[in-house]
Write an enzyme that holds these catalytic residues in place. Structure first.
Site, PDB file in Angstrom:
ATOM      1  N   ALA A  19       1.637  14.609 -22.460  1.00 39.19           N
ATOM      2  CA  ALA A  19       1.182  13.310 -22.979  1.00 39.19           C
ATOM      3  C   ALA A  19       2.090  12.784 -24.100  1.00 39.19           C
ATOM      4  CB  ALA A  19      -0.259  13.420 -23.463  1.00 39.19           C
ATOM      5  N   HIS A  50     -20.700  13.331 -29.289  1.00 38.82           N
ATOM      6  CA  HIS A  50     -20.127  12.437 -30.306  1.00 38.82           C
ATOM      7  C   HIS A  50     -19.929  11.011 -29.812  1.00 38.82           C
ATOM      8  CE1 HIS A  50     -16.769  14.205 -28.123  1.00 38.82           C
ATOM      9  NE2 HIS A  50     -16.017  13.190 -28.487  1.00 38.82           N
ATOM     10  N   TYR A  90       0.840  -1.214   0.000  1.00 38.18           N
ATOM     11  CA  TYR A  90       0.000   0.000   0.000  1.00 38.18           C
ATOM     12  C   TYR A  90       0.869   1.256   0.000  1.00 38.18           C
ATOM     13  CZ  TYR A  90      -3.908   3.099   0.993  1.00 38.18           C
ATOM     14  OH  TYR A  90      -4.862   4.085   0.901  1.00 38.18           O
ATOM     15  N   ASP A  93       1.651  20.002 -20.394  1.00 37.58           N
ATOM     16  CA  ASP A  93       0.831  18.807 -20.591  1.00 37.58           C
ATOM     17  C   ASP A  93       1.680  17.899 -21.472  1.00 37.58           C
ATOM     18  OD1 ASP A  93      -0.834  16.828 -21.514  1.00 37.58           O
ATOM     19  OD2 ASP A  93      -2.536  18.143 -21.927  1.00 37.58           O
ATOM     20  N   LYS A 145      -0.138   7.514 -23.596  1.00 41.20           N
ATOM     21  CA  LYS A 145       0.402   7.958 -24.881  1.00 41.20           C
ATOM     22  C   LYS A 145       1.881   7.565 -24.947  1.00 41.20           C
ATOM     23  CE  LYS A 145      -3.670  10.040 -24.873  1.00 41.20           C
ATOM     24  NZ  LYS A 145      -3.856  11.326 -24.270  1.00 41.20           N
ATOM     25  N   PHE A 204      -6.133  20.571 -24.625  1.00 43.68           N
ATOM     26  CA  PHE A 204      -6.820  19.311 -24.901  1.00 43.68           C
ATOM     27  C   PHE A 204      -8.212  19.339 -24.258  1.00 43.68           C
ATOM     28  CE2 PHE A 204      -7.633  14.759 -23.944  1.00 43.68           C
ATOM     29  CZ  PHE A 204      -7.709  14.332 -25.251  1.00 43.68           C
ATOM     30  N   ASP A 205      -9.178  18.570 -24.818  1.00 47.12           N
ATOM     31  CA  ASP A 205     -10.566  18.671 -24.322  1.00 47.12           C
ATOM     32  C   ASP A 205     -10.731  18.437 -22.821  1.00 47.12           C
ATOM     33  OD1 ASP A 205     -10.013  17.081 -26.597  1.00 47.12           O
ATOM     34  OD2 ASP A 205     -11.890  15.971 -26.465  1.00 47.12           O
TER      35      ASP A 205
HETATM   36  C1  PLP Z   1      -5.046  12.040 -23.689  1.00 48.75           C
HETATM   37  C2  PLP Z   1      -4.667  13.389 -23.265  1.00 48.75           C
HETATM   38  C3  PLP Z   1      -5.045  13.911 -22.018  1.00 48.75           C
HETATM   39  C4  PLP Z   1      -5.948  13.159 -21.068  1.00 48.75           C
HETATM   40  O1  PLP Z   1      -5.421  11.967 -20.684  1.00 48.75           O
HETATM   41  P1  PLP Z   1      -6.290  10.649 -20.382  1.00 48.75           P
HETATM   42  O2  PLP Z   1      -5.253   9.659 -19.991  1.00 48.75           O
HETATM   43  O3  PLP Z   1      -7.037  10.288 -21.618  1.00 48.75           O
HETATM   44  O4  PLP Z   1      -7.208  10.995 -19.254  1.00 48.75           O
HETATM   45  C5  PLP Z   1      -4.612  15.175 -21.692  1.00 48.75           C
HETATM   46  N1  PLP Z   1      -3.867  15.900 -22.542  1.00 48.75           N
HETATM   47  C6  PLP Z   1      -3.479  15.436 -23.745  1.00 48.75           C
HETATM   48  C7  PLP Z   1      -2.637  16.274 -24.650  1.00 48.75           C
HETATM   49  C8  PLP Z   1      -3.876  14.184 -24.153  1.00 48.75           C
HETATM   50  O5  PLP Z   1      -3.524  13.742 -25.375  1.00 48.75           O
END
Ligand code: PLP
Length: 460
Positions: free
Chosen positions: A217, A450, A72, A215, A258, A124-125
């Protein structure tokens, strides 16, 4: 003869995929109400819906799964991950989270409050969602050239420093908790951000006393583009480049699904202890104790290994060259696509592909459905369906571009799969003049429609 490029790995395990018939696909897509998210994965031959969490782990990652420590608190897997994050990003503090949006939720719970402004390069969304959910505003400061689908620019994800400075100048600094730079820029098509641009953003951030968050990813793909496109970096290791990129930032959020080549996972990393301490409280509430945060020990182990593999130059070269290969096959057939090609996906310009379908009939969704029925290739609509309705007027929002995204999972498909995909797109392109009507919505949700929308074909 100069030896050609080839993948720096061989295949140890395979997964069977089913090559369906046209009649089967016609039935399946009708049963799915012409929404590709409603298909079962067995109904898809080549799945280019997303590159998120769909990569193939290596033997070393699977090996690391077996030696995961499920304690843990204070698990060795946590420390393996801490070491990997230090080696690759130079951040001393970190918190695991179960995926990227969870990392955003934790960090933004500390930093973002009602009425705040968060400037960045096409957020990002989920990032935007977490900002707007807190009644704050995301301000897009991406360079204008990013909006032109055929304009060639080596770093089309860059921040426009003038736009950014205007936001910083014209708002009280107490209203701007941080600037967020997304590398590579997913929303604008996987376009990279240059090192000098990151440096420029950080200079502005420092001058105005504002934090800079990355960010990250697709930070490794971004580093590959810096190494191969930006002057002064060609002799540097990818990990030297990533450490320099992050040296300009105060922290990062990461979707490990990613560039860290795992199927689930994420983290937040910090330079200063204070912010790490503040975020720890939210991590415990939302994710789990600070040494696992929503991840099992085995998954942290695989992630640590994935971070090293995802930043190897030969891997990145094979990854990005494969995306480029598909792009070039499509381009040769005269198919309108967005250039330069992004790091993780090829975007088809659906408005020029199906130019007789009005935007009210969702040309990009129509094209995505045609690609599926033609050959079982699943892409995703990035157009008016995804852009949703205006929350106030409830009118459809029509974005500048109607696109179908073909995202390539990491280490999953072969060059033959790319050739097959290109042939599918080409076949549809050759019969494009016979596709004159699009889709109409039968049922839709109030937000993020969507994912669940139900559609029907408009007949003559
Ligand atoms: C995929 C992504 C996120 C969100 O990550 P999740 O693992 O899908 O929650 C944030 N920012 C970028 C640029 C992404 O491509």
């Amino acid at each position: 003869m100069k030896l050609p490029f080839a993948e720096p790995f061989k295949i140890k395990m395979v997964e069977k995929i089913y090559r369906s018939t046209l009649q089967e696909r016609e039935r399946w897509i009708r049963d799915a109400s012409f929404n590709l998210f409603n298909l079962r994965s067995e109904e898809v031959y080549i799945d280019l819906l997303t590159d998120s969490g769909t990569g193939a782990m290596s033997d070393k990652q699977w090996g690391a799964i077996m030696t995961g420590d499920e304690s843990y608190a204070g698990a060795s897997s946590y420390y393996n991950l801490k070491d990997a994050i230090w080696d690759i990003t130079g951040f001393q503090y970190f918190l695991p989270a179960h995926q990227g949006r969870a990392a955003e939720n934790v960090l933004f719970s500390v930093l973002v409050k009602e009425g705040d402004i968060v400037p960045g390069n096409s957020h990002f969304d989920t990032t935007k969602g977490h900002i707007e959910f807190r009644k704050a505003k995301a301000v897009d400061c991406t360079i204008d050239v990013a909006r032109d689908p055929s304009a060639i620019h080596p770093f089309k994800g860059n921040v426009d420093l003038e736009k950014l400075e205007n936001v910083l100048k014209n708002n009280p600094s107490g209203k701007i908790p941080f600037i967020i730079v997304t590398v590579t820029n997913n929303t604008s098509g996987g376009q990279p951000v240059s090192m000098s641009n990151i440096r420029g953003v950080s200079e502005l951030a420092r001058r105005y006393g504002i934090k800079l968050i990355i960010d990250g990813a697709r930070f490794a793909e971004n580093a590959y583009f810096i190494k191969t496109r930006e002057k002064g970096f060609s002799n540097m290791q990818i990990s030297e480049i990533t450490r320099e990129m992050f040296s300009y930032a105060d922290g990062m959020t990461m979707s490990s699904k990613k560039d860290a080549i795992v199927n689930m996972g994420g983290f937040i990393a910090f330079r200063e202890e204070k912010l790490f301490r503040q975020a720890s409280t939210f991590n415990i509430i939302f994710e789990g104790f600070i040494t696992y945060g929503g991840m099992s020990g085995r998954d942290m182990n695989a992630l640590a290994q994935g971070l090293y593999e995802g930043t190897e130059f030969t891997y990145l070269e094979s990854r990005i060259k494969q995306v480029e290969y598909l792009g070039n096959r499509l381009k040769e057939s005269g198919i309108p696509i967005i250039e330069p090609f992004g790091g993780h996906a090829i975007f088809i310009d659906a408005k020029s592909f199906l130019n007789s379908i009005p935007r009210e009939e969702f040309p990009a969704q129509t094209l995505a459905v045609e690609l599926y029925t033609e050959g079982g290739v699943r892409g995703v609509e990035v157009g008016a369906l995804m852009a949703d309705r205006d929350p106030v007027t409830r009118e459809n929002r029509y974005p500048d571009l109607e696109m179908v995204r073909l995202a390539i999972p990491r280490r999953v498909y072969t060059y033959n799969h790319m050739d097959y995909t290109a042939a599918v797109v080409k076949n549809v392109f050759e019969r494009r003049n016979s596709i004159t009507r699009g889709m109409r919505i039968k049922r839709e949700a109030l937000i993020l429609r969507h994912f669940t929308v139900e559609l029907e074909r408009i007949m003559k």
